[in-house]
Design an enzyme around this catalytic site. Sequence first.
Site, PDB file in Angstrom:
ATOM      1  N   HIS A  39      -8.640   7.867   1.363  1.00  0.00           N
ATOM      2  CA  HIS A  39      -7.584   8.161  -0.367  1.00  0.00           C
ATOM      3  C   HIS A  39      -6.939   9.585   0.263  1.00  0.00           C
ATOM      4  O   HIS A  39      -6.061   9.857  -0.387  1.00  0.00           O
ATOM      5  CB  HIS A  39      -8.194   8.267  -1.656  1.00  0.00           C
ATOM      6  CG  HIS A  39      -7.811   8.783  -2.591  1.00  0.00           C
ATOM      7  ND1 HIS A  39      -7.442   7.789  -3.822  1.00  0.00           N
ATOM      8  CD2 HIS A  39      -8.543   9.892  -2.926  1.00  0.00           C
ATOM      9  CE1 HIS A  39      -6.926   8.757  -3.935  1.00  0.00           C
ATOM     10  NE2 HIS A  39      -7.013   9.751  -3.885  1.00  0.00           N
ATOM     11  N   ARG A  96       2.684  -1.671  -7.421  1.00  0.00           N
ATOM     12  CA  ARG A  96       0.915  -2.003  -7.074  1.00  0.00           C
ATOM     13  C   ARG A  96       0.528  -2.368  -8.929  1.00  0.00           C
ATOM     14  O   ARG A  96       0.949  -0.925  -9.691  1.00  0.00           O
ATOM     15  CB  ARG A  96      -0.050  -0.848  -7.155  1.00  0.00           C
ATOM     16  CG  ARG A  96       0.244  -0.167  -5.738  1.00  0.00           C
ATOM     17  CD  ARG A  96      -0.052   1.163  -4.865  1.00  0.00           C
ATOM     18  NE  ARG A  96      -0.287   1.027  -3.893  1.00  0.00           N
ATOM     19  CZ  ARG A  96       0.402   1.933  -3.208  1.00  0.00           C
ATOM     20  NH1 ARG A  96       1.207   2.875  -4.210  1.00  0.00           N
ATOM     21  NH2 ARG A  96       1.016   2.687  -1.604  1.00  0.00           N
ATOM     22  N   ARG A  98       4.010  -6.241  -6.055  1.00  0.00           N
ATOM     23  CA  ARG A  98       1.935  -7.349  -6.079  1.00  0.00           C
ATOM     24  C   ARG A  98       1.856  -8.010  -6.767  1.00  0.00           C
ATOM     25  O   ARG A  98       1.474  -6.900  -7.710  1.00  0.00           O
ATOM     26  CB  ARG A  98       1.665  -6.224  -4.926  1.00  0.00           C
ATOM     27  CG  ARG A  98       0.403  -6.988  -4.491  1.00  0.00           C
ATOM     28  CD  ARG A  98      -0.052  -6.018  -3.450  1.00  0.00           C
ATOM     29  NE  ARG A  98      -1.135  -4.620  -4.257  1.00  0.00           N
ATOM     30  CZ  ARG A  98      -1.289  -3.680  -3.664  1.00  0.00           C
ATOM     31  NH1 ARG A  98      -1.763  -3.499  -2.535  1.00  0.00           N
ATOM     32  NH2 ARG A  98      -2.030  -3.090  -4.414  1.00  0.00           N
ATOM     33  N   GLU A 137      -2.117  -9.417   5.482  1.00  0.00           N
ATOM     34  CA  GLU A 137      -3.491  -8.785   5.598  1.00  0.00           C
ATOM     35  C   GLU A 137      -4.383  -8.779   5.912  1.00  0.00           C
ATOM     36  O   GLU A 137      -5.683  -8.092   6.820  1.00  0.00           O
ATOM     37  CB  GLU A 137      -4.122  -8.402   3.786  1.00  0.00           C
ATOM     38  CG  GLU A 137      -2.909  -7.684   3.464  1.00  0.00           C
ATOM     39  CD  GLU A 137      -3.082  -7.576   1.935  1.00  0.00           C
ATOM     40  OE1 GLU A 137      -3.055  -6.704   1.237  1.00  0.00           O
ATOM     41  OE2 GLU A 137      -3.129  -8.688   1.133  1.00  0.00           O
ATOM     42  N   ASN A 151      -3.105  -1.058   5.677  1.00  0.00           N
ATOM     43  CA  ASN A 151      -3.517  -0.840   5.533  1.00  0.00           C
ATOM     44  C   ASN A 151      -5.100  -1.139   5.744  1.00  0.00           C
ATOM     45  O   ASN A 151      -5.664  -1.134   6.495  1.00  0.00           O
ATOM     46  CB  ASN A 151      -3.552   0.135   3.944  1.00  0.00           C
ATOM     47  CG  ASN A 151      -2.804   0.280   4.063  1.00  0.00           C
ATOM     48  OD1 ASN A 151      -1.696   1.248   4.819  1.00  0.00           O
ATOM     49  ND2 ASN A 151      -2.558   1.098   3.157  1.00  0.00           N
ATOM     50  N   ASP A 152      -4.755  -2.833   5.079  1.00  0.00           N
ATOM     51  CA  ASP A 152      -6.021  -3.849   5.084  1.00  0.00           C
ATOM     52  C   ASP A 152      -6.068  -4.779   6.581  1.00  0.00           C
ATOM     53  O   ASP A 152      -7.314  -4.947   6.990  1.00  0.00           O
ATOM     54  CB  ASP A 152      -5.656  -5.102   3.791  1.00  0.00           C
ATOM     55  CG  ASP A 152      -6.229  -4.037   2.549  1.00  0.00           C
ATOM     56  OD1 ASP A 152      -8.049  -3.594   2.964  1.00  0.00           O
ATOM     57  OD2 ASP A 152      -6.172  -4.448   2.113  1.00  0.00           O
ATOM     58  N   ARG A 179     -11.792   1.284   6.312  1.00  0.00           N
ATOM     59  CA  ARG A 179     -10.877   2.527   6.504  1.00  0.00           C
ATOM     60  C   ARG A 179     -11.368   3.379   5.695  1.00  0.00           C
ATOM     61  O   ARG A 179     -10.746   4.203   6.246  1.00  0.00           O
ATOM     62  CB  ARG A 179      -9.424   1.393   5.788  1.00  0.00           C
ATOM     63  CG  ARG A 179      -9.307   1.204   4.702  1.00  0.00           C
ATOM     64  CD  ARG A 179      -8.861   0.887   3.605  1.00  0.00           C
ATOM     65  NE  ARG A 179      -8.580   0.816   2.567  1.00  0.00           N
ATOM     66  CZ  ARG A 179      -7.162   0.093   1.742  1.00  0.00           C
ATOM     67  NH1 ARG A 179      -6.115  -0.938   2.709  1.00  0.00           N
ATOM     68  NH2 ARG A 179      -7.265   0.340   0.587  1.00  0.00           N
ATOM     69  N   CYS A 213       4.573  -2.907   4.003  1.00  0.00           N
ATOM     70  CA  CYS A 213       4.813  -1.421   2.941  1.00  0.00           C
ATOM     71  C   CYS A 213       2.986  -0.757   3.287  1.00  0.00           C
ATOM     72  O   CYS A 213       2.193  -0.351   1.840  1.00  0.00           O
ATOM     73  CB  CYS A 213       3.870  -2.338   1.515  1.00  0.00           C
ATOM     74  SG  CYS A 213       3.212  -3.788   1.967  1.00  0.00           S
TER      75      CYS A 213
END
Length: 561
Positions: free
Chosen positions: A187, A288, A324, A413, A436-437, A447, A486
């Site tokens: 974060h 999101r 999404r 992902e 990210n994932d 992560r 993304c």
Amino acid sequence: MQNFSGVGVSPGRVIGTIRHMPESISEPPVGERLADPDAAEEAIELLRAASKSVQEKLKSRAAAAKGDGKAVLQATSLMAADPMLLKAAGKLIRGGSSPERAVWEAGASVAEMLHNLGGYMAERTADVLDVRARIVAQLRGLPAPGIPASDTPFILVAEDLAPADTATLDPELVLALVTSGGGPQSHTAIIARSLGLPAVVAANGVGTLDEGSTVFVDGAAGRIMLDPGDDEAAAAEAYAAAASALAVFDGTGVTADGHEVPLLANVGGAKDARAAADAGAQGVGLLRTEFCFLERDTEPTGDEQIAAYKGVFDAFPGKKVVVRTLDAGADKPLPFLTDSTEPNPALGVRGYRTDLTSPGVLERQLTAIADAAAQSSAEVWVMAPMIATAEEAAAFAAMCAAAGLKTPGVMVEVPSAALTAAAILSEVEFASLGTNDLTQYTMAADRQLGSLAALNNSWQPALLRLVQLTVEGSAAEGSNKPVGVCGEAAADPALAVVLVGLGVSTLSMTSRALAGVGAVLGSVSLEDARKLAAIAVGSPTADEARARVRAELPVLESLGL
């Protein structure tokens, strides 16, 4: 001259004095009693005085704050002197509890009551828990939790930052973020990029720096230097000058030889979307939709969802907005949709899979998206998160068709989706790589863990190979369907060039990164990008991939990126 190394997650070079994030307030011991059983009334007065002091401090900070932070502080200040809280605590003190233990237990009871009431009242739960920690800190003579108050700009040093910590973070006062924990997709990293703050995470030892020390932070190199000299001062001045040139994106993502790569924005609601449009984003690559669902005990109504989505669509008339569908589960649990008892939530029922256990929620969301799209001129695309097989992709495409949505897609992902991209893309119209994932699942590395930051790095050659396989899968399918990115990787200007060289068609990022990515992309030809992509994929390690590519992009140094 002492140096600290970490992972640079948001570029920038600054010099400033450090302030440490106060440690979280520990719970007073269960059963902690008054030192003098006959002093209950004096203890209640101490509690009231502490409550009043906390309220005044919060009011003072609210008066100086702006935007969302101002609203958060105002709401919390009201709760600091809440009669219900003080009355409940006073009763416990008269029963023999210490003031600290009394306000802690009273806060828990009030928070539970508000939570059970639902709606607006439930949203005040976090305020109560924040206030009780502040009152306990005041009674103990300790610093209040959260971002430290300051009249002058400073560099914030912490173990890590939680989402709640950043609600009152003022980018005009905080010069940079440095944490000993966290990773490239933590974060802290995400909020730093969204605010345009230089940031270094996973920097072991920074917690030992003395309060008020002067340091130099290089957010690109991942370096912190104590007592900087003339060279560092010159670097900070040069970055400040370059940053002003990077403040504006001209609205066109294109390489030096004219190859267009639309630069889109990741947004979490209408406010984000309007800011992204003002920043020149060419559309939205990731909406999101969790913002409609989080911190709720019940599913939002169709009308609530339509209004929320339309607010985003209206910010980009005639332009692409990729939605999404709800990505609940793992680090985003929802009481009405996910199972909190799952032994391994990251590998459990999350994203598209929630339709298996809670059918109907996704169908109603797709209907709301279609209704909002019908009321807007935006070009609406829809994608499902956590798609692992072609069968899942086909089922999602069928649900979109039933709702009247014409452009279904998938998030890539999990490695299985990249490895079978041709089959999956035969069922849908596009794919978007959630790096990210995808990094997390490829490297089997959480992560959020600073200790695994080296693994959880989007420069990992294994991850880049999966990006390449996804693009190759699109070509093999025969229609060359678009493959975008993304994830946070798109916001790294050097990595963005590599992604374009691998064949990615669009890049979506925080709007703060648009100008930097656009400037670096415009300095290379498509052939240059392809050569750099080959260098990165062929490197044995993530660090070597990054170093080799950056060495071929001198524009990064001149722009302080």
